[in-house]
Write an enzyme that holds these catalytic residues in place. Structure first.
Site, short mmCIF file in Angstrom:
data_model
loop_
_atom_site.label_atom_id
_atom_site.label_comp_id
_atom_site.label_asym_id
_atom_site.label_seq_id
_atom_site.Cartn_x
_atom_site.Cartn_y
_atom_site.Cartn_z
N CYS A 382 0.84 -1.20 0.00
CA CYS A 382 0.00 0.00 0.00
C CYS A 382 0.88 1.26 0.00
O CYS A 382 1.51 1.55 -1.00
CB CYS A 382 -1.02 -0.04 1.13
SG CYS A 382 -2.49 0.91 0.72
N HIS A 508 -3.57 -5.12 0.29
CA HIS A 508 -2.96 -5.65 1.52
C HIS A 508 -2.99 -7.17 1.52
O HIS A 508 -3.97 -7.75 2.00
CB HIS A 508 -3.72 -5.15 2.75
CG HIS A 508 -3.57 -3.68 3.00
ND1 HIS A 508 -2.71 -3.18 3.94
CD2 HIS A 508 -4.16 -2.62 2.42
CE1 HIS A 508 -2.78 -1.86 3.95
NE2 HIS A 508 -3.66 -1.49 3.04
N GLU A 510 -1.50 -9.15 3.44
CA GLU A 510 -1.40 -9.69 4.81
C GLU A 510 -2.75 -10.07 5.40
O GLU A 510 -2.84 -10.97 6.24
CB GLU A 510 -0.66 -8.70 5.73
CG GLU A 510 -1.39 -7.42 6.10
CD GLU A 510 -1.25 -6.29 5.08
OE1 GLU A 510 -0.95 -6.57 3.91
OE2 GLU A 510 -1.45 -5.12 5.47
N1 GLN Z 1 -2.05 6.63 2.63
C1 GLN Z 1 -2.13 5.84 1.42
C2 GLN Z 1 -3.47 5.99 0.74
O1 GLN Z 1 -4.44 6.36 1.36
C3 GLN Z 1 -1.82 4.38 1.71
C4 GLN Z 1 -2.78 3.72 2.63
C5 GLN Z 1 -2.27 2.44 3.22
O2 GLN Z 1 -1.06 2.18 3.24
N2 GLN Z 1 -3.15 1.62 3.74
O3 GLN Z 1 -3.59 5.73 -0.41
#
Ligand code: GLN
Length: 535
Positions: A382, A508, A510
């Site tokens: 992310c 994600h 995970e």
């Molecule tokens: N802050 C980034 C976004 O909103 C990544 C979010 C995250 O890592 N979950 O796109």
């Protein structure tokens, strides 16, 4: 069989592992062939933990249907393999929000809206809604906090009412702590007696007590607890310290927790328990043949609960590869040009973690650069993937001020941009791109090789995305897309092919790693780290 409701409450202190006990009990019942689901009731007033700083309650876990939930739901899924949803996590905030909405609509027809019965009815509806789906034989509901907390009173009151209404179809398992007083050489039951009294004052008699303890419970301790707390000593269960949370289901089986639960619920104990695969996992976990050290670069590393699903995914992937994975937690805020070598050398893999906001961002970008230039296996998740894109834009494409517009709204090279549908949103809570989305992998990439299939689905939680206006430039310079959303064509994975393993995922992975399903990207990353170490 009528749905059986099991409540898990906690006494004496927090952090005893209610979530692990609830998940372990679910695992045991599932291993007997029953259909089980776990639910968590959280007493705080936030609508969900999505707006909470990870320092408060640890990681925010995301479900398939895009609910931002308590990290205990991660344990439930990792232990049972059963998907959870919005219905599996309810907070006081959500209960009140719904009751107040109904009041404003006039649904209460002029009556005074009160904690009892209106709030408690709403709580009971959220609990029984899971049973009413007809999908589960057992609903295991964990009550957050510790009995006696002002905040959890309405939840405990709802449990009292349900226990009365459901009779034999409802029990309460109470988790407490038995301290060992070294000077006296004794285990002390008094705190447990007090916490059971606190429950009884609220009208709830626990059926089973699970005792966290550093020393084995003697027969006389079990009998004493039984005597003071109105139960047979067989219902006093020992929950000793173990080297891995994944041992707890085995401990609970040996202590016959599931058998006592079934007996109390009047369910005949007929199905054999099958934990063969679980035990095979534990054997591999405890008998690694190799070891490897990887770094996790993030800004919440002081609190490891902030990266719970990632650290568990390392355990699952390492076990799959018979490898003990040592994770070095590295604070991104303190990485700079001068010390990056010292902080990251010696690692066989570098994972740059998810996150939000400016703090520690330049440290993350430096960590990516170090991994890319030194050909150290890299996995960006992310925000970690977004940092990889920014780093590539700055140091390979030469756009020195390239950034994500989250951090630098005025950058002249917004390589990570806000998603179109996000631009009109002003509320912070529950408004990101959340939950499971399909992704089509590009053949010949590391991601495709890891998953071994073209169509995957992964969970998201972000507002920003790869800016496709730059896609051709990136491809020409050596960073390629490895997965797209089939509808929107958003780039979901980037890779650097001229590198042993450089993968950034916008989603994600995970959240979907479980004991019985180590995640392919984590397995591939640890595999690459092993190869790197062997070189
Ligand atoms: N802050 C980034 C976004 O909103 C990544 C979010 C995250 O890592 N979950 O796109």
């Amino acid at each position: 069989m009528a749905t059986k409701y099991i409540f898990v409450t906690g006494g004496v202190t927090s952090s005893l592992g209610k979530g692990i006990i609830a998940a372990s009990l679910a695992r045991l019942l599932k291993a007997r062939g029953y259909l089980v689901t776990n639910q968590k009731l959280d007493p705080y007033i936030n609508i969900d933990p999505g707006t909470l700083n990870p320092y408060e309650h640890g990681e925010c876990y995301v479900t398939e249907d895009g609910a931002e939930t308590d990290l205990d739901l991660g344990h439930y899924e990792r232990f049972t393999g059963v998907a959870t949803s919005q219905a599996n996590n309810v907070t006081t905030g959500r209960i009140y929000q719904h009751v107040i909405e109904k009041e404003r609509r006039g649904d209460y027809l002029g009556s005074t809206v009160q904690v009892i019965p209106h709030i408690t009815n709403e709580i009971k509806e959220r609990i029984t809604a899971l049973g009413n789906t007809g999908k589960y034989e057992f609903v295991i509901t964990e009550i957050g906090g510790t009995v006696g907390d002002i905040e959890s009173f309405p939840f405990v009151e709802a449990v009292r009412q349900l226990k009365y209404a459901l009779g034999k179809n409802c029990i309460v398992v109470h988790l407490t702590y038995i301290p060992y007083i070294a000077a006296a050489g004794e285990l002390k039951t008094k705190p447990t007696q007090h916490s059971v009294k606190a429950l009884q004052q609220q009208g709830v008699q626990p059926d089973i007590i699970v005792c966290r303890t550093e020393k084995p419970l003697t027969r006389s301790v079990r009998e004493k607890i039984g005597l003071f707390c109105n139960m047979e000593s067989e219902c006093v269960i020992e929950d000793g310290d173990v080297s891995s949370i994944y041992e707890v289901p085995i401990k609970m089986r040996d202590e016959k927790l599931d058998i006592q639960v079934l007996r109390k619920l009047d369910v005949p104990v007929k199905n054999e328990i099958d934990l063969t695969k679980w035990e095979a996992f534990l054997y591999k976990l405890h008998n690694p043949e190799k070891e490897v050290t990887v770094g996790l670069v993030g800004k919440y590393v002081e609190l490891q609960d902030a990266y719970k699903s990632i650290s568990e995914a390392f355990v699952h992937a390492g076990t799959e590869l018979r490898t003990k994975v040592h994770v070095k937690y590295i604070h991104s805020e303190y990485i700079d040009e001068g010390n990056v070598e010292e902080k990251l050398s010696g690692l066989s893999g570098i994972l740059v973690a998810p996150g939000f906001g400016t703090r520690g961002i330049e440290g993350k970008i430096l960590a990516v650069k170090y991994a890319r230039e030194n050909k150290i296996p890299f996995l960006g998740i992310c925000l970690g993937m977004q940092c990889a894109v920014v780093e590539f834009a700055r140091n390979v494409l030469g756009y020195k001020d390239a950034h994500s517009v989250e951090i630098s709204p005025s950058t002249t090279h917004p390589v990570i941009d806000m998603m179109e549908e996000q631009k009109s949103i002003s509320n912070m809570g529950g408004t990101m791109r959340l939950g499971a989305y399909p992704c089509k992998l590009v053949k010949g990439t590391k991601a495709f090789e890891a998953y071994g299939q073209e169509d995957i689905s992964e969970r998201h939680r972000h507002r920003y995305e790869f800016n496709s206006a730059y896609l051709e430039e990136f491809k020409n310079a050596g960073m390629i897309p490895a997965g797209f959303n089939p509808e929107s064509q958003l780039v979901e994975i980037v890779e650097v092919p001229n590198h042993p393993f450089f993968v950034g995922a916008q989603f994600h992975p995970e959240y979907k790693s479980a004991v019985m399903h180590p995640h392919p990207l984590f397995v591939a990353f640890i595999g690459a780290a092993l190869q790197y170490r062997n070189k």
